[in-house]
Design a protein around this motif. Structure first.
Motif, PDB file in Angstrom:
ATOM      1  N   PHE A 110      60.017 103.840 -72.578  1.00 13.68           N
ATOM      2  CA  PHE A 110      58.879 104.450 -71.883  1.00 13.68           C
ATOM      3  C   PHE A 110      57.694 104.593 -72.827  1.00 13.68           C
ATOM      4  CE2 PHE A 110      56.219 107.850 -70.376  1.00 13.68           C
ATOM      5  CZ  PHE A 110      56.234 107.753 -69.001  1.00 13.68           C
ATOM      6  N   ALA A 111      57.941 105.105 -74.046  1.00 11.42           N
ATOM      7  CA  ALA A 111      56.863 105.285 -75.005  1.00 11.42           C
ATOM      8  C   ALA A 111      56.180 103.965 -75.339  1.00 11.42           C
ATOM      9  CB  ALA A 111      57.415 105.931 -76.277  1.00 11.42           C
ATOM     10  N   GLN A 112      56.965 102.907 -75.466  1.00  6.53           N
ATOM     11  CA  GLN A 112      56.412 101.589 -75.767  1.00  6.53           C
ATOM     12  C   GLN A 112      55.514 101.109 -74.627  1.00  6.53           C
ATOM     13  OE1 GLN A 112      59.469  98.645 -76.393  1.00  6.53           O
ATOM     14  NE2 GLN A 112      58.047  96.935 -76.207  1.00  6.53           N
ATOM     15  N   LYS A 113      55.975 101.269 -73.384  1.00  4.49           N
ATOM     16  CA  LYS A 113      55.199 100.764 -72.251  1.00  4.49           C
ATOM     17  C   LYS A 113      53.982 101.637 -71.967  1.00  4.49           C
ATOM     18  CE  LYS A 113      57.145  98.437 -69.107  1.00  4.49           C
ATOM     19  NZ  LYS A 113      57.863  97.887 -67.955  1.00  4.49           N
ATOM     20  N   VAL A 167      43.348 109.441 -67.467  1.00  5.05           N
ATOM     21  CA  VAL A 167      43.855 108.292 -66.729  1.00  5.05           C
ATOM     22  C   VAL A 167      43.932 107.108 -67.675  1.00  5.05           C
ATOM     23  CG1 VAL A 167      43.433 106.693 -64.825  1.00  5.05           C
ATOM     24  CG2 VAL A 167      42.883 109.117 -64.568  1.00  5.05           C
ATOM     25  N   ARG A 168      45.134 106.478 -67.731  1.00  2.77           N
ATOM     26  CA  ARG A 168      45.305 105.308 -68.556  1.00  2.77           C
ATOM     27  C   ARG A 168      45.763 104.156 -67.685  1.00  2.77           C
ATOM     28  NH1 ARG A 168      48.396 108.913 -71.980  1.00  2.77           N
ATOM     29  NH2 ARG A 168      50.276 107.705 -71.579  1.00  2.77           N
ATOM     30  N   GLN A 169      45.719 102.966 -68.204  1.00  2.00           N
ATOM     31  CA  GLN A 169      46.212 101.821 -67.470  1.00  2.00           C
ATOM     32  C   GLN A 169      47.703 101.985 -67.208  1.00  2.00           C
ATOM     33  OE1 GLN A 169      44.453  99.185 -66.331  1.00  2.00           O
ATOM     34  NE2 GLN A 169      46.301  98.527 -65.273  1.00  2.00           N
ATOM     35  N   ASN A 170      48.103 101.854 -65.959  1.00  4.64           N
ATOM     36  CA  ASN A 170      49.494 101.969 -65.585  1.00  4.64           C
ATOM     37  C   ASN A 170      50.196 100.654 -65.885  1.00  4.64           C
ATOM     38  OD1 ASN A 170      51.951 102.129 -64.314  1.00  4.64           O
ATOM     39  ND2 ASN A 170      51.156 103.017 -62.418  1.00  4.64           N
ATOM     40  N   PRO A 171      51.174 100.632 -66.806  1.00  6.85           N
ATOM     41  CA  PRO A 171      51.846  99.392 -67.126  1.00  6.85           C
ATOM     42  C   PRO A 171      52.534  98.762 -65.927  1.00  6.85           C
ATOM     43  CG  PRO A 171      52.342 101.060 -68.766  1.00  6.85           C
ATOM     44  CD  PRO A 171      51.635 101.740 -67.638  1.00  6.85           C
ATOM     45  N   PHE A 212      60.072 100.266 -65.003  1.00  8.66           N
ATOM     46  CA  PHE A 212      60.924  99.403 -65.814  1.00  8.66           C
ATOM     47  C   PHE A 212      61.288  98.175 -64.995  1.00  8.66           C
ATOM     48  CE2 PHE A 212      62.915 103.169 -68.397  1.00  8.66           C
ATOM     49  CZ  PHE A 212      61.687 103.364 -69.016  1.00  8.66           C
ATOM     50  N   THR A 213      61.308  97.019 -65.647  1.00 11.40           N
ATOM     51  CA  THR A 213      61.716  95.797 -64.955  1.00 11.40           C
ATOM     52  C   THR A 213      63.228  95.772 -64.786  1.00 11.40           C
ATOM     53  OG1 THR A 213      62.038  94.501 -66.973  1.00 11.40           O
ATOM     54  CG2 THR A 213      59.793  94.586 -66.061  1.00 11.40           C
ATOM     55  N   GLU A 214      63.697  94.870 -63.928  1.00 14.84           N
ATOM     56  CA  GLU A 214      65.133  94.736 -63.710  1.00 14.84           C
ATOM     57  C   GLU A 214      65.843  94.363 -65.004  1.00 14.84           C
ATOM     58  OE1 GLU A 214      68.846  94.712 -62.267  1.00 14.84           O
ATOM     59  OE2 GLU A 214      67.065  95.507 -61.263  1.00 14.84           O
ATOM     60  N   ALA A 215      65.240  93.480 -65.799  1.00 14.28           N
ATOM     61  CA  ALA A 215      65.859  93.079 -67.069  1.00 14.28           C
ATOM     62  C   ALA A 215      65.930  94.259 -68.036  1.00 14.28           C
ATOM     63  CB  ALA A 215      65.064  91.932 -67.694  1.00 14.28           C
ATOM     64  N   GLU A 216      64.889  95.092 -68.051  1.00 12.28           N
ATOM     65  CA  GLU A 216      64.885  96.268 -68.931  1.00 12.28           C
ATOM     66  C   GLU A 216      65.955  97.267 -68.506  1.00 12.28           C
ATOM     67  OE1 GLU A 216      60.146  96.233 -70.178  1.00 12.28           O
ATOM     68  OE2 GLU A 216      60.814  97.253 -68.351  1.00 12.28           O
ATOM     69  N   ILE A 217      66.103  97.450 -67.200  1.00 11.49           N
ATOM     70  CA  ILE A 217      67.128  98.369 -66.702  1.00 11.49           C
ATOM     71  C   ILE A 217      68.518  97.860 -67.061  1.00 11.49           C
ATOM     72  CG2 ILE A 217      68.188  99.297 -64.606  1.00 11.49           C
ATOM     73  CD1 ILE A 217      65.387  99.425 -63.390  1.00 11.49           C
ATOM     74  N   ALA A 218      68.736  96.567 -66.907  1.00 16.60           N
ATOM     75  CA  ALA A 218      70.043  95.984 -67.252  1.00 16.60           C
ATOM     76  C   ALA A 218      70.361  96.202 -68.728  1.00 16.60           C
ATOM     77  CB  ALA A 218      70.056  94.498 -66.914  1.00 16.60           C
ATOM     78  N   ARG A 219      69.355  96.074 -69.595  1.00 18.30           N
ATOM     79  CA  ARG A 219      69.581  96.298 -71.021  1.00 18.30           C
ATOM     80  C   ARG A 219      69.918  97.763 -71.299  1.00 18.30           C
ATOM     81  NH1 ARG A 219      65.299  92.487 -71.667  1.00 18.30           N
ATOM     82  NH2 ARG A 219      63.764  94.154 -71.920  1.00 18.30           N
ATOM     83  N   LEU A 220      69.253  98.680 -70.588  1.00 18.00           N
ATOM     84  CA  LEU A 220      69.543 100.103 -70.765  1.00 18.00           C
ATOM     85  C   LEU A 220      70.967 100.431 -70.309  1.00 18.00           C
ATOM     86  CD1 LEU A 220      66.193 101.704 -69.555  1.00 18.00           C
ATOM     87  CD2 LEU A 220      67.048 101.642 -71.893  1.00 18.00           C
ATOM     88  N   VAL A 221      71.398  99.839 -69.206  1.00 16.01           N
ATOM     89  CA  VAL A 221      72.759 100.059 -68.713  1.00 16.01           C
ATOM     90  C   VAL A 221      73.767  99.614 -69.767  1.00 16.01           C
ATOM     91  CG1 VAL A 221      74.465  99.333 -67.001  1.00 16.01           C
ATOM     92  CG2 VAL A 221      72.136  99.886 -66.271  1.00 16.01           C
ATOM     93  N   ALA A 222      73.550  98.418 -70.316  1.00 18.79           N
ATOM     94  CA  ALA A 222      74.492  97.869 -71.297  1.00 18.79           C
ATOM     95  C   ALA A 222      74.469  98.661 -72.597  1.00 18.79           C
ATOM     96  CB  ALA A 222      74.164  96.401 -71.559  1.00 18.79           C
ATOM     97  N   ALA A 223      73.261  99.018 -73.068  1.00 24.14           N
ATOM     98  CA  ALA A 223      73.142  99.697 -74.364  1.00 24.14           C
ATOM     99  C   ALA A 223      73.706 101.115 -74.327  1.00 24.14           C
ATOM    100  CB  ALA A 223      71.680  99.730 -74.797  1.00 24.14           C
ATOM    101  N   SER A 224      73.581 101.794 -73.198  1.00 23.22           N
ATOM    102  CA  SER A 224      74.007 103.195 -73.115  1.00 23.22           C
ATOM    103  C   SER A 224      75.494 103.343 -72.857  1.00 23.22           C
ATOM    104  CB  SER A 224      73.236 103.912 -72.007  1.00 23.22           C
ATOM    105  OG  SER A 224      73.618 103.414 -70.724  1.00 23.22           O
ATOM    106  N   GLY A 225      76.101 102.327 -72.231  1.00 22.84           N
ATOM    107  CA  GLY A 225      77.504 102.458 -71.861  1.00 22.84           C
ATOM    108  C   GLY A 225      77.745 103.562 -70.853  1.00 22.84           C
ATOM    109  N   GLY A 226      76.685 104.026 -70.191  1.00 27.32           N
ATOM    110  CA  GLY A 226      76.816 105.110 -69.218  1.00 27.32           C
ATOM    111  C   GLY A 226      76.785 106.501 -69.824  1.00 27.32           C
TER     112      GLY A 226
END
Length: 387
Positions: A381-384, A143-147, A354-368
């Motif tokens: 995920f690994a970072q958090k 069990v680890r701290q849940n970010p 993931f926060t809303e800002a993080e999700i928005a960045r993933l949407v933009a960076a991936s281009g779908g």
């Protein structure tokens, strides 16, 4: 709460599946049936025999008790399986779930092994209690701290595989619209070409189609998968093709004759490679001959980056042999709603948010593009999870 199912309907479905499996096995010949197919066939025969015995047991006129079906808690089972390393998962499946073990290929990642095992249990819910019993004695996961807040279990990074196709059909996300169009075209008698840019998910869609088409198309249809990535000339092509179809090495009329009594959807990945030196127009013409009409043994399901008539410019003004028999299904990037749904599905039991800002960045960076999205989400995920 357990639900109930009409045993007569259950038996009818089981008999249809058994007939399909027997047709597949017959296509290989008694000495060449793959181990995983033989296991599934034996399991389904036992299931049908048990259902027939149950229906025959009551006295005439007595109502038949419905068959209970328990809901499978895949989330709980995933948490149990996540405790195991690769060697433990392989040992578990080798000893107790050989049909799953037979699907493990070289280089298969741990997360894909987990998904194959859970997909097996999802399709055979009667196996769930046995799997849970085998795993329950294991020590609890760390069990680890849940970010995302509070204490909780942080699962293994759910954003895999980072490269290549998804090899577990249950892990292929979305693409229902494309799947329906493929089924419609095949049922109408046409072969199909999946066309889309690199890393958009064509190969993963092929994985799902290869797994689901036999049930969707019904007996006598079966599927085979051929990846052209490691193939460099026509001789290797036909060697790999015959291996995928379970027949002795041959081509031309002997190959057509060997497949005469079978109906196969042949999924061919990385078709762009057939435009390379070492592959001729005559090869494509020969492949067309195996899939050209309703009585032909094959229907083709091709995946390529360009439309087939542009991919093969050597047709001397004529229509490309393959383009002439394949209807095109475009495979494009995901829209924002699908990207968000994918992230939420993968994070549902992961213990990280993931926060809303993080999700928005993933949407933009991936281009779908699914592969870009998975890679970016894996890193986040690994970072958090390390916090």
């Amino acid at each position: 709460m357990p639900s109930t199912t009409d045993p007569t309907a259950v038996l009818a479905r089981a008999r249809r599946v058994l007939a399909h499996l027997e047709a597949q096995a017959a296509g290989f010949g008694a000495l060449h049936v793959p181990a995983h197919l033989q296991i599934e066939l034996e399991e389904k025969r036992r299931e049908v025999a048990a259902l027939e015995a149950r229906l025959a047991a009551p006295d005439a006129g007595d109502p038949v008790a419905p068959l209970p079906t328990e809901a499978v808690d895949l989330t709980a089972l995933r948490a149990l399986v996540q405790r195991l390393d690769v060697i433990e998962i392989e040992s578990l499946c080798l000893d107790h779930f050989p049909a799953v073990y037979d699907k493990f290929g070289r280089g298969l990642q741990r997360g894909e092994m987990v998904n194959l095992l859970l997909d097996h249990v999802r399709r055979r819910p009667e196996e769930a209690p046995r799997l849970a019993g085998l795993l329950s004695p294991a020590a609890p996961p760390p069990v680890r701290q849940n970010p995302g807040g509070g204490r909780g279990v942080v699962a293994e990074n759910p954003f895999t595989p980072l490269t290549g196709r998804v090899t577990a059909p249950a892990w292929v996300f979305d693409r229902d619209r494309e799947l329906r169009r493929v089924v419609e075209f095949l049922q109408a008698g046409s072969s199909v070409a999946l066309i889309g840019p690199a890393a958009v998910g064509k190969s993963s869609l092929l994985t799902r189609l290869v797994a689901e088409l036999p049930e969707r198309l019904g007996v006598p249809w079966e599927t085979a998968y051929l990846d052209l990535q490691p193939i460099y000339n026509e001789e290797e092509f036909f060697a790999a093709l015959c291996d995928a179809l379970g027949v002795a090495m041959c081509r031309g009329y002997p190959l057509h004759s060997a497949l005469r009594e079978r109906r196969i959807v042949l999924a061919v990945d990385e078709v762009d490679k057939m435009a390379w030196e070492g592959f001729s127009r005559s090869l494509r013409t020969e492949l067309r001959g195996l899939a050209s009409d309703g009585a032909a043994p094959l229907k083709l399901l091709l995946a390529a980056r360009q439309p087939l008539d542009l991919l093969f410019p050597d047709s001397e003004g004529d229509t490309s042999p393959l383009a002439n028999i394949c209807l095109q299904v475009d495979v494009g990037p995901w829209d924002e709603a699908t990207v968000r749904a994918f992230l939420m599905a993968r994070l549902e039991t992961a213990g990280v948010t993931f926060t809303e800002a993080e999700i928005a960045r993933l949407v933009a960076a991936s281009g779908g593009y699914p592969q870009r999205l998975v890679q970016a989400a894996y890193a986040l995920f690994a970072q958090k999870a390390a916090l």
